[in-house]
Design a protein around this motif. Structure first.
Motif, PDB file in Angstrom:
ATOM      1  N   HIS A 110      -5.871  -6.053  -0.505  1.00 20.92           N
ATOM      2  CA  HIS A 110      -5.193  -5.041   0.105  1.00 20.92           C
ATOM      3  C   HIS A 110      -5.936  -4.010   1.154  1.00 20.92           C
ATOM      4  O   HIS A 110      -5.420  -3.325   1.693  1.00 20.92           O
ATOM      5  CB  HIS A 110      -4.445  -4.388  -1.084  1.00 20.92           C
ATOM      6  CG  HIS A 110      -3.368  -5.189  -1.499  1.00 20.92           C
ATOM      7  ND1 HIS A 110      -3.441  -5.845  -2.898  1.00 20.92           N
ATOM      8  CD2 HIS A 110      -2.052  -4.913  -1.659  1.00 20.92           C
ATOM      9  CE1 HIS A 110      -2.308  -6.299  -2.983  1.00 20.92           C
ATOM     10  NE2 HIS A 110      -1.563  -5.867  -2.385  1.00 20.92           N
ATOM     11  N   ARG A 111      -7.428  -4.041   0.749  1.00 20.96           N
ATOM     12  CA  ARG A 111      -8.343  -3.330   1.283  1.00 20.96           C
ATOM     13  C   ARG A 111      -8.239  -3.353   2.828  1.00 20.96           C
ATOM     14  O   ARG A 111      -8.570  -2.463   3.781  1.00 20.96           O
ATOM     15  CB  ARG A 111      -9.544  -3.139   0.681  1.00 20.96           C
ATOM     16  CG  ARG A 111     -10.634  -2.130   1.059  1.00 20.96           C
ATOM     17  CD  ARG A 111     -11.667  -2.082   0.314  1.00 20.96           C
ATOM     18  NE  ARG A 111     -11.343  -2.171  -1.352  1.00 20.96           N
ATOM     19  CZ  ARG A 111     -11.897  -2.888  -2.317  1.00 20.96           C
ATOM     20  NH1 ARG A 111     -12.786  -3.686  -1.899  1.00 20.96           N
ATOM     21  NH2 ARG A 111     -11.503  -2.878  -3.512  1.00 20.96           N
ATOM     22  N   HIS A 163      -8.086   1.045  -3.125  1.00 21.99           N
ATOM     23  CA  HIS A 163      -9.129   1.336  -3.756  1.00 21.99           C
ATOM     24  C   HIS A 163      -9.580   0.060  -4.779  1.00 21.99           C
ATOM     25  O   HIS A 163     -10.622  -0.318  -4.977  1.00 21.99           O
ATOM     26  CB  HIS A 163      -9.414   2.449  -4.374  1.00 21.99           C
ATOM     27  CG  HIS A 163      -9.287   3.632  -3.340  1.00 21.99           C
ATOM     28  ND1 HIS A 163     -10.038   4.121  -2.522  1.00 21.99           N
ATOM     29  CD2 HIS A 163      -8.236   4.494  -3.200  1.00 21.99           C
ATOM     30  CE1 HIS A 163      -9.897   5.068  -1.927  1.00 21.99           C
ATOM     31  NE2 HIS A 163      -8.710   5.247  -2.142  1.00 21.99           N
ATOM     32  N   ASN A 164      -8.348  -0.489  -5.201  1.00 17.75           N
ATOM     33  CA  ASN A 164      -8.723  -1.217  -6.467  1.00 17.75           C
ATOM     34  C   ASN A 164      -8.585  -2.793  -6.120  1.00 17.75           C
ATOM     35  O   ASN A 164      -8.958  -3.419  -6.817  1.00 17.75           O
ATOM     36  CB  ASN A 164      -7.569  -1.105  -7.648  1.00 17.75           C
ATOM     37  CG  ASN A 164      -7.563   0.493  -8.013  1.00 17.75           C
ATOM     38  OD1 ASN A 164      -8.843   0.894  -8.101  1.00 17.75           O
ATOM     39  ND2 ASN A 164      -6.729   1.012  -8.449  1.00 17.75           N
ATOM     40  N   SER A 165      -8.139  -3.183  -4.998  1.00 17.48           N
ATOM     41  CA  SER A 165      -7.912  -4.494  -4.691  1.00 17.48           C
ATOM     42  C   SER A 165      -8.386  -5.029  -3.210  1.00 17.48           C
ATOM     43  O   SER A 165      -8.194  -4.427  -2.011  1.00 17.48           O
ATOM     44  CB  SER A 165      -6.385  -4.821  -4.381  1.00 17.48           C
ATOM     45  OG  SER A 165      -6.260  -6.105  -3.906  1.00 17.48           O
ATOM     46  N   ASP A 206       1.954   1.596  -3.589  1.00 18.96           N
ATOM     47  CA  ASP A 206       0.986   2.037  -4.610  1.00 18.96           C
ATOM     48  C   ASP A 206      -0.415   2.183  -3.754  1.00 18.96           C
ATOM     49  O   ASP A 206      -1.217   1.224  -3.446  1.00 18.96           O
ATOM     50  CB  ASP A 206       0.675   0.943  -5.545  1.00 18.96           C
ATOM     51  CG  ASP A 206      -0.304   1.170  -6.569  1.00 18.96           C
ATOM     52  OD1 ASP A 206      -0.734   2.362  -6.349  1.00 18.96           O
ATOM     53  OD2 ASP A 206      -0.405   0.442  -7.450  1.00 18.96           O
ATOM     54  N   PRO A 207      -0.430   3.370  -3.177  1.00 21.01           N
ATOM     55  CA  PRO A 207      -1.946   3.663  -2.410  1.00 21.01           C
ATOM     56  C   PRO A 207      -3.134   3.284  -3.188  1.00 21.01           C
ATOM     57  O   PRO A 207      -4.176   3.250  -2.522  1.00 21.01           O
ATOM     58  CB  PRO A 207      -1.657   5.065  -2.343  1.00 21.01           C
ATOM     59  CG  PRO A 207      -0.384   5.413  -2.039  1.00 21.01           C
ATOM     60  CD  PRO A 207       0.251   4.508  -3.226  1.00 21.01           C
ATOM     61  N   ARG A 208      -3.171   3.165  -4.466  1.00 22.83           N
ATOM     62  CA  ARG A 208      -4.384   3.060  -5.239  1.00 22.83           C
ATOM     63  C   ARG A 208      -5.017   1.454  -4.769  1.00 22.83           C
ATOM     64  O   ARG A 208      -5.960   1.117  -5.188  1.00 22.83           O
ATOM     65  CB  ARG A 208      -4.019   2.975  -6.918  1.00 22.83           C
ATOM     66  CG  ARG A 208      -3.885   4.503  -7.259  1.00 22.83           C
ATOM     67  CD  ARG A 208      -3.213   4.307  -8.557  1.00 22.83           C
ATOM     68  NE  ARG A 208      -2.110   3.499  -8.730  1.00 22.83           N
ATOM     69  CZ  ARG A 208      -1.561   3.106 -10.192  1.00 22.83           C
ATOM     70  NH1 ARG A 208      -2.128   3.897 -11.113  1.00 22.83           N
ATOM     71  NH2 ARG A 208      -0.275   2.483 -10.057  1.00 22.83           N
ATOM     72  N   LEU A 209      -4.078   0.635  -4.332  1.00 20.92           N
ATOM     73  CA  LEU A 209      -4.494  -0.748  -4.181  1.00 20.92           C
ATOM     74  C   LEU A 209      -5.602  -0.518  -3.244  1.00 20.92           C
ATOM     75  O   LEU A 209      -6.464  -1.700  -3.021  1.00 20.92           O
ATOM     76  CB  LEU A 209      -3.223  -1.536  -3.536  1.00 20.92           C
ATOM     77  CG  LEU A 209      -2.213  -1.729  -4.618  1.00 20.92           C
ATOM     78  CD1 LEU A 209      -1.175  -2.491  -4.042  1.00 20.92           C
ATOM     79  CD2 LEU A 209      -2.605  -2.718  -5.579  1.00 20.92           C
ATOM     80  N   LEU A 211       0.777  -1.080  -0.097  1.00 29.94           N
ATOM     81  CA  LEU A 211       0.019   0.048   0.091  1.00 29.94           C
ATOM     82  C   LEU A 211       0.971   1.197  -0.136  1.00 29.94           C
ATOM     83  O   LEU A 211       0.677   2.141  -0.516  1.00 29.94           O
ATOM     84  CB  LEU A 211      -0.854  -0.021   1.280  1.00 29.94           C
ATOM     85  CG  LEU A 211      -2.205  -0.946   1.215  1.00 29.94           C
ATOM     86  CD1 LEU A 211      -2.790  -0.845   2.452  1.00 29.94           C
ATOM     87  CD2 LEU A 211      -2.960  -0.649   0.106  1.00 29.94           C
TER      88      LEU A 211
END
Length: 356
Positions: free
Chosen positions: A64-65, A59-61, A54-57, A51
């Motif tokens: 990882h959430r 929201h996208n995974s 890549d902080p986008r994970l 995370l």
């Protein structure tokens, strides 16, 4: 991929289990029998590092959430065992290229196996179905009763429900029920269901399996003998302890041991009591595959993530069959039982006196 619940041997009492994945196969290609994994990856630390990179994970995974805690929680969130491979594949050790600055400190995400205690691979399985898939064992059991294997056994994968409240992990002690003096081990394989399923077809049933592990279906033979005489059970002869471990192994690690037309991989299973080999068999000797078993188990009912399915005892895989030719008795306090299955590792439990 190998997945396990671990905690530090010298950690504080009551420390929670952490979910980890092996960083090395522990042997040759596909994790063949031999050395066990030397290092394990703390999957929650790996998730947090991903995370940061890549902080986008977040929201996208779905993986990882949320925090990685136990495999039970992972499955309850609707994720499969194979999803954890993303954390392993994306992990870069500190000091490696792309893994952050050089440092002399030990990477806290990497856990030496020698420092770890391993727990049951599934902490709270919703159910445990144990089948009866090996003809050699079934024949011996029926011959001891003066009978022959029923014709129906060759057509129908048969199982019973066992007790999920008395799950043991590697190294945890086992004792005979208070009313028993004939404690026995049973050498088996267990499959973990990691997705909801119902009315599975045989040709697709193995797709519901997330991983395999070693299973010791402990038995109190004197209690079992009395109960089965009335054509019901097994009941108290079986429901006092079940051991699993030391970790889960995903099906891809067993693929190269598959042999065309067999019901399982050509992998050897053995049992030892106090270092003396007492049992030996082969997974591919099973009459029924796990696909056959899961199709039968799921007929008209829902299988749930976390359900465990046992193979039944391999031929020669218990003292009831071999004690006269090996140690000459059933298990006693002070004995140590080790089950080994190629590519799945070894599962050891000590026998102790009844705590009551």
């Amino acid at each position: 991929m190998k997945i396990a619940h671990v905690r530090e041997r010298n950690g504080p009492a009551g420390a929670p289990w952490r979910l980890a994945a092996a960083l090395d196969s522990g042997g040759g290609a596909d994790g063949e029998a031999g050395a066990e994994p030397a290092e394990w990856l703390d999957l929650e630390i790996a998730r947090r590092r991903a995370l940061v990179a890549d902080p986008r994970l977040a929201h996208n995974s779905a993986l990882h959430r949320q925090a990685v805690t136990t495999l039970d929680d992972h499955l309850a969130a609707g994720l499969r065992v194979a999803a954890l491979a993303d954390l392993v594949d994306g992990f870069v050790r500190r000091g490696d290229p792309g893994g952050g600055p050089e440092t002399d400190d030990v990477d806290d995400a990497v856990l030496p196996a020698a420092d770890l205690q391993f727990g049951p691979p599934v902490l709270r399985p919703p159910s445990l179905r144990d089948f009866y898939a090996f003809e050699g064992h079934v024949r011996t059991m029926w011959e001891r009763r003066g009978g022959e294997i029923p014709e129906a056994w060759y057509r129908l994968p048969i199982f019973y429900f066992s007790n999920v409240s008395e799950i043991r992990g590697p190294g945890e002690p086992v004792w005979a029920p208070a009313a028993s003096s004939e404690l026995d081990y049973e050498l088996e394989i267990a499959a973990l269901v990691d997705t909801p399923a119902k009315d599975l077809r045989v040709d697709r049933a193995e797709e519901a399996i997330g991983a395999f592990t070693i299973f010791n279906d402990w038995s109190a033979r004197d209690l079992q003998r009395e109960e089965t005489a009335v054509r019901l059970g097994p009941a108290k002869g079986k429901d006092f302890a079940c051991s699993f471990g030391p970790w889960l192994v995903t099906p891809d690690e067993l693929a190269s041991a598959r042999q065309g037309g067999t019901t399982g991989p050509g992998l050897t299973l053995t049992a030892e009591v106090n270092g003396i080999e007492t049992s030996r068999g082969c997974w591919s000797d099973a009459q029924f595959s796990f696909a056959d078993m899961l199709a039968r188990a799921s007929a008209d009912v829902r299988l749930r993530p976390g359900d465990l399915v046992g193979s039944g005892t391999v031929g020669s895989g218990c003292l009831l069959e071999v004690r006269e030719a090996t140690i000459g008795r059933y298990l006693e306090p002070g004995d140590v039982v080790t089950l080994r299955i190629e590519r799945l590792g070894s599962l050891t439990n000590p026998i102790v006196r009844h705590p009551g």
